[in-house]
Motif scaffolding. Sequence first.
Motif, PDB file in Angstrom:
ATOM      1  N   GLY A  63       0.979  -1.260  -0.075  1.00  0.00           N
ATOM      2  CA  GLY A  63       0.130   0.119  -0.329  1.00  0.00           C
ATOM      3  C   GLY A  63       0.550   0.964   0.280  1.00  0.00           C
ATOM      4  N   GLU A  64       2.194   1.145  -0.010  1.00  0.00           N
ATOM      5  CA  GLU A  64       2.763   2.087  -0.334  1.00  0.00           C
ATOM      6  C   GLU A  64       3.479   2.679  -1.596  1.00  0.00           C
ATOM      7  OE1 GLU A  64       6.914   0.800   1.105  1.00  0.00           O
ATOM      8  OE2 GLU A  64       5.111   0.373   3.247  1.00  0.00           O
ATOM      9  N   ARG A  65       2.602   2.108  -2.511  1.00  0.00           N
ATOM     10  CA  ARG A  65       3.575   2.657  -4.007  1.00  0.00           C
ATOM     11  C   ARG A  65       2.002   2.910  -4.855  1.00  0.00           C
ATOM     12  NH1 ARG A  65       6.812   3.641  -7.421  1.00  0.00           N
ATOM     13  NH2 ARG A  65       9.017   3.309  -6.624  1.00  0.00           N
ATOM     14  N   LYS A  66       1.809   3.475  -5.276  1.00  0.00           N
ATOM     15  CA  LYS A  66       0.656   3.960  -6.170  1.00  0.00           C
ATOM     16  C   LYS A  66       1.004   4.232  -7.857  1.00  0.00           C
ATOM     17  CE  LYS A  66      -1.732   5.660  -2.411  1.00  0.00           C
ATOM     18  NZ  LYS A  66      -1.667   5.688  -1.734  1.00  0.00           N
ATOM     19  N   VAL A  67       2.431   4.522  -8.336  1.00  0.00           N
ATOM     20  CA  VAL A  67       2.759   4.799  -9.632  1.00  0.00           C
ATOM     21  C   VAL A  67       3.721   3.983  -9.387  1.00  0.00           C
ATOM     22  CG1 VAL A  67       3.432   6.357 -11.290  1.00  0.00           C
ATOM     23  CG2 VAL A  67       1.612   7.410  -9.158  1.00  0.00           C
ATOM     24  N   PHE A  68       3.774   3.335 -10.956  1.00  0.00           N
ATOM     25  CA  PHE A  68       5.026   2.413 -10.709  1.00  0.00           C
ATOM     26  C   PHE A  68       5.788   3.686 -12.112  1.00  0.00           C
ATOM     27  CE2 PHE A  68       1.958  -0.552 -10.144  1.00  0.00           C
ATOM     28  CZ  PHE A  68       2.534  -1.314  -9.317  1.00  0.00           C
ATOM     29  N   ALA A  69       7.212   3.123 -11.908  1.00  0.00           N
ATOM     30  CA  ALA A  69       8.252   3.835 -12.339  1.00  0.00           C
ATOM     31  C   ALA A  69       8.743   2.883 -13.968  1.00  0.00           C
ATOM     32  CB  ALA A  69       9.179   4.386 -11.978  1.00  0.00           C
ATOM     33  N   ILE A  70       8.522   1.857 -13.961  1.00  0.00           N
ATOM     34  CA  ILE A  70       8.707   0.775 -14.300  1.00  0.00           C
ATOM     35  C   ILE A  70       8.687   0.895 -15.629  1.00  0.00           C
ATOM     36  CG2 ILE A  70       9.006  -2.435 -15.086  1.00  0.00           C
ATOM     37  CD1 ILE A  70       8.338  -1.579 -11.732  1.00  0.00           C
ATOM     38  N   ASN A  71      10.252   0.808 -17.064  1.00  0.00           N
ATOM     39  CA  ASN A  71       9.797   0.811 -17.972  1.00  0.00           C
ATOM     40  C   ASN A  71       8.993  -0.397 -18.700  1.00  0.00           C
ATOM     41  OD1 ASN A  71      10.100   1.378 -21.253  1.00  0.00           O
ATOM     42  ND2 ASN A  71      12.361   0.736 -20.959  1.00  0.00           N
ATOM     43  N   VAL A  72       8.473  -0.212 -19.385  1.00  0.00           N
ATOM     44  CA  VAL A  72       7.568  -1.948 -20.247  1.00  0.00           C
ATOM     45  C   VAL A  72       7.294  -1.729 -21.901  1.00  0.00           C
ATOM     46  CG1 VAL A  72       6.133  -2.032 -17.910  1.00  0.00           C
ATOM     47  CG2 VAL A  72       5.345  -0.363 -20.290  1.00  0.00           C
ATOM     48  N   GLY A 152      -9.842  -8.535  -5.333  1.00  0.00           N
ATOM     49  CA  GLY A 152      -8.741  -9.094  -4.653  1.00  0.00           C
ATOM     50  C   GLY A 152      -7.837  -7.043  -4.939  1.00  0.00           C
ATOM     51  N   LEU A 153      -7.022  -6.826  -5.639  1.00  0.00           N
ATOM     52  CA  LEU A 153      -6.165  -5.884  -6.337  1.00  0.00           C
ATOM     53  C   LEU A 153      -7.011  -4.264  -6.436  1.00  0.00           C
ATOM     54  CD1 LEU A 153      -4.782  -7.258  -9.353  1.00  0.00           C
ATOM     55  CD2 LEU A 153      -3.430  -7.002  -7.202  1.00  0.00           C
ATOM     56  N   LEU A 154      -8.327  -4.395  -6.673  1.00  0.00           N
ATOM     57  CA  LEU A 154      -8.954  -3.677  -6.599  1.00  0.00           C
ATOM     58  C   LEU A 154      -9.687  -3.190  -5.100  1.00  0.00           C
ATOM     59  CD1 LEU A 154     -12.186  -4.703  -9.627  1.00  0.00           C
ATOM     60  CD2 LEU A 154     -10.460  -2.275  -9.534  1.00  0.00           C
ATOM     61  N   ALA A 155      -9.686  -4.493  -4.367  1.00  0.00           N
ATOM     62  CA  ALA A 155     -10.095  -3.804  -2.961  1.00  0.00           C
ATOM     63  C   ALA A 155      -8.410  -3.717  -2.229  1.00  0.00           C
ATOM     64  CB  ALA A 155     -10.038  -5.332  -2.043  1.00  0.00           C
ATOM     65  N   LEU A 156      -7.857  -3.416  -2.905  1.00  0.00           N
ATOM     66  CA  LEU A 156      -6.273  -2.693  -1.989  1.00  0.00           C
ATOM     67  C   LEU A 156      -6.336  -1.616  -2.708  1.00  0.00           C
ATOM     68  CD1 LEU A 156      -3.049  -3.637  -1.191  1.00  0.00           C
ATOM     69  CD2 LEU A 156      -2.748  -3.868  -3.556  1.00  0.00           C
ATOM     70  N   GLU A 157      -6.492  -1.301  -3.736  1.00  0.00           N
ATOM     71  CA  GLU A 157      -6.150   0.054  -4.571  1.00  0.00           C
ATOM     72  C   GLU A 157      -7.607   1.408  -3.692  1.00  0.00           C
ATOM     73  OE1 GLU A 157      -6.396   0.546  -8.308  1.00  0.00           O
ATOM     74  OE2 GLU A 157      -4.177  -0.424  -8.607  1.00  0.00           O
ATOM     75  N   ARG A 158      -9.025   0.326  -3.739  1.00  0.00           N
ATOM     76  CA  ARG A 158     -10.216   1.310  -3.715  1.00  0.00           C
ATOM     77  C   ARG A 158     -10.193   2.211  -2.218  1.00  0.00           C
ATOM     78  NH1 ARG A 158     -13.117   2.858  -7.290  1.00  0.00           N
ATOM     79  NH2 ARG A 158     -14.769   3.158  -6.448  1.00  0.00           N
ATOM     80  N   SER A 163      -4.970  11.355  -7.215  1.00  0.00           N
ATOM     81  CA  SER A 163      -4.773  12.072  -8.745  1.00  0.00           C
ATOM     82  C   SER A 163      -3.496  11.329  -9.185  1.00  0.00           C
ATOM     83  CB  SER A 163      -5.640  13.790  -8.913  1.00  0.00           C
ATOM     84  OG  SER A 163      -3.685  13.894  -8.162  1.00  0.00           O
ATOM     85  N   ALA A 164      -2.819  10.186  -8.398  1.00  0.00           N
ATOM     86  CA  ALA A 164      -1.350  10.376  -9.607  1.00  0.00           C
ATOM     87  C   ALA A 164      -2.044   9.657 -10.529  1.00  0.00           C
ATOM     88  CB  ALA A 164      -1.010   8.959  -8.101  1.00  0.00           C
ATOM     89  N   ARG A 165      -1.405   9.518 -12.154  1.00  0.00           N
ATOM     90  CA  ARG A 165      -1.324   8.872 -13.015  1.00  0.00           C
ATOM     91  C   ARG A 165      -0.359   8.581 -13.451  1.00  0.00           C
ATOM     92  NH1 ARG A 165      -5.957  10.226 -14.688  1.00  0.00           N
ATOM     93  NH2 ARG A 165      -5.768  10.480 -16.474  1.00  0.00           N
ATOM     94  N   GLN A 166      -0.313   7.221 -14.039  1.00  0.00           N
ATOM     95  CA  GLN A 166       0.861   6.225 -14.913  1.00  0.00           C
ATOM     96  C   GLN A 166       1.131   6.964 -15.957  1.00  0.00           C
ATOM     97  OE1 GLN A 166       0.792   2.239 -13.574  1.00  0.00           O
ATOM     98  NE2 GLN A 166      -0.905   2.921 -11.392  1.00  0.00           N
ATOM     99  N   MET A 167       1.324   7.726 -15.858  1.00  0.00           N
ATOM    100  CA  MET A 167       2.103   8.208 -17.745  1.00  0.00           C
ATOM    101  C   MET A 167       3.771   7.787 -17.844  1.00  0.00           C
ATOM    102  SD  MET A 167      -0.416   9.319 -18.632  1.00  0.00           S
ATOM    103  CE  MET A 167      -1.258  11.304 -19.132  1.00  0.00           C
ATOM    104  N   ASN A 168       3.825   7.976 -19.290  1.00  0.00           N
ATOM    105  CA  ASN A 168       5.012   7.028 -19.766  1.00  0.00           C
ATOM    106  C   ASN A 168       5.738   6.214 -19.330  1.00  0.00           C
ATOM    107  OD1 ASN A 168       7.266   8.320 -21.736  1.00  0.00           O
ATOM    108  ND2 ASN A 168       7.936   9.738 -20.076  1.00  0.00           N
ATOM    109  N   LEU A 169       5.069   4.789 -19.442  1.00  0.00           N
ATOM    110  CA  LEU A 169       5.287   4.161 -18.670  1.00  0.00           C
ATOM    111  C   LEU A 169       6.220   3.175 -20.146  1.00  0.00           C
ATOM    112  CD1 LEU A 169       3.345   2.079 -16.160  1.00  0.00           C
ATOM    113  CD2 LEU A 169       4.967   3.172 -15.822  1.00  0.00           C
TER     114      LEU A 169
END
Length: 172
Positions: A63-72, A152-158, A163-169
Amino acid sequence: MKQCTLIASPFGDILLRAEDDALTGLFFVGQKYFPDERIDDRGGETLPVLRQTQEELAEYFAGERKVFAINVQPSGTTFQLRVWRELVKIPYGQIESYGGLADRLGLEGNSARAVGAANGRNPVSIIVPCHRVLSGAGDLTGYAGGLERKQGLLALERPAITSARQMNLFGA
């Protein structure tokens, strides 16, 4: 250099696949469309992107990370890539419908089904958050990793309102 590794998660074991400096796959073991990959168990140096992915996933599950910085760098059709690029714009803790996603892509007609099919083929689940897409009625539908994991994933996040966005991955 291509490398795969298995990691444990609260939702079951996950296969991570990377090539050079990009994550190319994140699959729950046994999920629909699970790739036929060999696990690199030679004990060599782990690719940095795999180490980063493991760290960021651990933070996400805690529950500590809301945006990933990984290059996919997922492989797919032009249409699938369009859909997956739109998925990363859905903020942590929020949901979208297949039809809403089709509208955001400027698609007409009964495009929700095509969006759903592309969503189901997402090879980098969680990081490209296909679990955040529901039916137009708000029902849990279509998750290659299984509906229990999607729930389960939705329950983790809900609980999150952000307003964090996951851009430029996609390394663009």
